[in-house]
Design a protein around this motif. Structure first.
Motif, PDB file in Angstrom:
ATOM      1  N   PHE A   1       6.375  15.398   2.854  1.00  0.00           N
ATOM      2  CA  PHE A   1       4.926  15.572   2.843  1.00  0.00           C
ATOM      3  C   PHE A   1       4.334  14.242   2.384  1.00  0.00           C
ATOM      4  O   PHE A   1       4.599  13.786   1.269  1.00  0.00           O
ATOM      5  CB  PHE A   1       4.528  16.698   1.902  1.00  0.00           C
ATOM      6  CG  PHE A   1       5.027  18.050   2.338  1.00  0.00           C
ATOM      7  CD1 PHE A   1       4.231  18.877   3.123  1.00  0.00           C
ATOM      8  CD2 PHE A   1       6.299  18.488   1.988  1.00  0.00           C
ATOM      9  CE1 PHE A   1       4.686  20.124   3.540  1.00  0.00           C
ATOM     10  CE2 PHE A   1       6.768  19.731   2.404  1.00  0.00           C
ATOM     11  CZ  PHE A   1       5.964  20.549   3.183  1.00  0.00           C
ATOM     12  N   VAL A   2       3.561  13.609   3.250  1.00  0.00           N
ATOM     13  CA  VAL A   2       3.063  12.258   2.999  1.00  0.00           C
ATOM     14  C   VAL A   2       1.541  12.281   2.944  1.00  0.00           C
ATOM     15  O   VAL A   2       0.890  12.859   3.827  1.00  0.00           O
ATOM     16  CB  VAL A   2       3.521  11.285   4.106  1.00  0.00           C
ATOM     17  CG1 VAL A   2       3.157   9.846   3.731  1.00  0.00           C
ATOM     18  CG2 VAL A   2       5.024  11.403   4.357  1.00  0.00           C
ATOM     19  N   THR A   3       0.991  11.648   1.916  1.00  0.00           N
ATOM     20  CA  THR A   3      -0.461  11.539   1.783  1.00  0.00           C
ATOM     21  C   THR A   3      -0.834  10.083   1.586  1.00  0.00           C
ATOM     22  O   THR A   3      -0.242   9.383   0.762  1.00  0.00           O
ATOM     23  CB  THR A   3      -0.980  12.356   0.591  1.00  0.00           C
ATOM     24  OG1 THR A   3      -0.600  13.719   0.746  1.00  0.00           O
ATOM     25  CG2 THR A   3      -2.502  12.272   0.499  1.00  0.00           C
ATOM     26  N   LEU A   4      -1.810   9.638   2.351  1.00  0.00           N
ATOM     27  CA  LEU A   4      -2.296   8.267   2.283  1.00  0.00           C
ATOM     28  C   LEU A   4      -3.754   8.263   1.848  1.00  0.00           C
ATOM     29  O   LEU A   4      -4.592   8.932   2.463  1.00  0.00           O
ATOM     30  CB  LEU A   4      -2.187   7.595   3.658  1.00  0.00           C
ATOM     31  CG  LEU A   4      -0.795   7.141   4.089  1.00  0.00           C
ATOM     32  CD1 LEU A   4      -0.732   7.006   5.599  1.00  0.00           C
ATOM     33  CD2 LEU A   4      -0.459   5.822   3.432  1.00  0.00           C
ATOM     34  N   THR A   5      -4.055   7.520   0.797  1.00  0.00           N
ATOM     35  CA  THR A   5      -5.435   7.313   0.367  1.00  0.00           C
ATOM     36  C   THR A   5      -5.494   5.978  -0.358  1.00  0.00           C
ATOM     37  O   THR A   5      -4.461   5.461  -0.805  1.00  0.00           O
ATOM     38  CB  THR A   5      -5.916   8.457  -0.545  1.00  0.00           C
ATOM     39  OG1 THR A   5      -7.317   8.360  -0.735  1.00  0.00           O
ATOM     40  CG2 THR A   5      -5.222   8.426  -1.899  1.00  0.00           C
ATOM     41  N   SER A   6      -6.682   5.404  -0.451  1.00  0.00           N
ATOM     42  CA  SER A   6      -6.844   4.109  -1.114  1.00  0.00           C
ATOM     43  C   SER A   6      -7.511   4.329  -2.466  1.00  0.00           C
ATOM     44  O   SER A   6      -8.734   4.481  -2.551  1.00  0.00           O
ATOM     45  CB  SER A   6      -7.683   3.169  -0.239  1.00  0.00           C
ATOM     46  OG  SER A   6      -6.993   2.849   0.950  1.00  0.00           O
TER      47      SER A   6
ATOM     48  N   HIS B   1       0.877  -1.174   0.000  1.00  0.00           N
ATOM     49  CA  HIS B   1       0.000   0.000   0.000  1.00  0.00           C
ATOM     50  C   HIS B   1       0.912   1.220   0.000  1.00  0.00           C
ATOM     51  O   HIS B   1       1.693   1.414   0.924  1.00  0.00           O
ATOM     52  CB  HIS B   1      -0.901  -0.005   1.232  1.00  0.00           C
ATOM     53  CG  HIS B   1      -1.928   1.083   1.221  1.00  0.00           C
ATOM     54  ND1 HIS B   1      -2.761   1.304   0.147  1.00  0.00           N
ATOM     55  CD2 HIS B   1      -2.274   2.003   2.164  1.00  0.00           C
ATOM     56  CE1 HIS B   1      -3.579   2.310   0.429  1.00  0.00           C
ATOM     57  NE2 HIS B   1      -3.303   2.760   1.637  1.00  0.00           N
ATOM     58  N   HIS B   2       0.830   2.032  -1.041  1.00  0.00           N
ATOM     59  CA  HIS B   2       1.883   3.004  -1.300  1.00  0.00           C
ATOM     60  C   HIS B   2       1.377   4.440  -1.204  1.00  0.00           C
ATOM     61  O   HIS B   2       0.487   4.845  -1.962  1.00  0.00           O
ATOM     62  CB  HIS B   2       2.494   2.746  -2.683  1.00  0.00           C
ATOM     63  CG  HIS B   2       3.077   1.373  -2.784  1.00  0.00           C
ATOM     64  ND1 HIS B   2       2.329   0.274  -3.173  1.00  0.00           N
ATOM     65  CD2 HIS B   2       4.315   0.907  -2.511  1.00  0.00           C
ATOM     66  CE1 HIS B   2       3.093  -0.806  -3.156  1.00  0.00           C
ATOM     67  NE2 HIS B   2       4.298  -0.446  -2.753  1.00  0.00           N
ATOM     68  N   PRO B   3       1.944   5.227  -0.294  1.00  0.00           N
ATOM     69  CA  PRO B   3       1.547   6.630  -0.149  1.00  0.00           C
ATOM     70  C   PRO B   3       2.232   7.512  -1.196  1.00  0.00           C
ATOM     71  O   PRO B   3       3.188   7.095  -1.857  1.00  0.00           O
ATOM     72  CB  PRO B   3       2.050   6.979   1.252  1.00  0.00           C
ATOM     73  CG  PRO B   3       3.275   6.126   1.415  1.00  0.00           C
ATOM     74  CD  PRO B   3       2.958   4.834   0.701  1.00  0.00           C
ATOM     75  N   ASP B   4       1.736   8.723  -1.321  1.00  0.00           N
ATOM     76  CA  ASP B   4       2.439   9.755  -2.085  1.00  0.00           C
ATOM     77  C   ASP B   4       3.380  10.470  -1.123  1.00  0.00           C
ATOM     78  O   ASP B   4       2.961  10.909  -0.047  1.00  0.00           O
ATOM     79  CB  ASP B   4       1.453  10.762  -2.677  1.00  0.00           C
ATOM     80  CG  ASP B   4       0.566  10.148  -3.756  1.00  0.00           C
ATOM     81  OD1 ASP B   4       1.028   9.203  -4.422  1.00  0.00           O
ATOM     82  OD2 ASP B   4      -0.572  10.607  -3.919  1.00  0.00           O
ATOM     83  N   VAL B   5       4.650  10.571  -1.501  1.00  0.00           N
ATOM     84  CA  VAL B   5       5.653  11.211  -0.651  1.00  0.00           C
ATOM     85  C   VAL B   5       6.387  12.272  -1.463  1.00  0.00           C
ATOM     86  O   VAL B   5       6.921  11.987  -2.531  1.00  0.00           O
ATOM     87  CB  VAL B   5       6.671  10.186  -0.096  1.00  0.00           C
ATOM     88  CG1 VAL B   5       7.632  10.882   0.867  1.00  0.00           C
ATOM     89  CG2 VAL B   5       5.958   9.037   0.602  1.00  0.00           C
TER      90      VAL B   5
END
Length: 218
Positions: free
Chosen positions: A69-74, A57-61
């Protein structure tokens, strides 16, 4: 709860109570993690990559010198927050503490561009072609790579003379400070839709909205 189950707003709030580094932002969880050095930021970046691979499961970094700056969404759940996002956020916070990173939620700002239109379906293809955007929600266009701001169309029979305005999204925990700065800079504030958004007008009549996660669903 299954890992891919979309969380309700109440469930997200419950998760955030144990995730002080993170905020709910535009369908995802976001954190700004400032490290002691740029080398420490790279170490954290590598740790996040390893955690992402392990979780599949890969965040945007976004790495900016000593800050990530890290963003997590599915994305496979409609770009919503799921249990996977909350679990990975916890693991990332643990890794951040190990390198001495500190969360700075005041750095979490994002911009959407709004365009007033009486018939947005007539103009959206032009903007999609120019920007290389794809349809997102029913009334917006989005950059497939997630780098550029969303363009959304505000349906109105009476478009403003200045048809464009910015929606600037900030965490609710930081909004009052931003609004105070705007007022001090000369903006007039319309708080009638607070806390979801406050309309600010500059001395020349140009408008922008300071938006928060409050009053919005998951």
């Amino acid at each position: 709860m299954a890992a891919k189950d979309v969380l309700t707003r109440d469930q997200i709030n419950a998760e955030l109570a144990a995730l002080p580094d993170w905020r709910f932002r535009l369908g995802g969880l976001a954190a700004a993690l400032k490290c002691p050095t740029s080398a420490a930021a790279l170490d954290l970046f590598a740790a996040i990559g390893a955690l992402a691979q392990e979780a599949n499961h890969h965040p945007d970094v976004d790495w900016r010198y000593d800050t990530l700056f890290v963003t997590l969404t599915s994305h496979d759940a409609g770009s919503k927050v799921t249990a996977r996002d909350a679990a990975l956020a916890k693991a990332i916070s643990t890794a951040a503490r190990e390198v001495g990173a500190v969360a700075h939620p005041e750095l979490l700002r994002s911009v959407e561009i709004a365009l007033d239109s009486a018939d947005f379906a007539a103009v959206a293809p032009v903007w999609a072609a120019a920007l290389g955007y794809k349809a997102g929600e029913s009334d917006d266009l989005r950059d497939p790579s997630g780098r550029l701001p969303t363009l959304w169309f505000q349906q109105t029979e009476t478009p403003n003379a200045n048809r464009f305005h910015f929606d600037i999204h900030v965490p609710a925990s930081e909004a009052q400070g931003v609004l105070a700065e705007l007022a001090a800079a000369g903006a007039t504030l319309d708080r009638s839709s607070e806390p979801a958004f406050v309309i600010a007008t500059d001395p020349q009549g140009n408008k922008l909205c300071i938006c928060t996660e409050e009053g919005r669903d998951a």
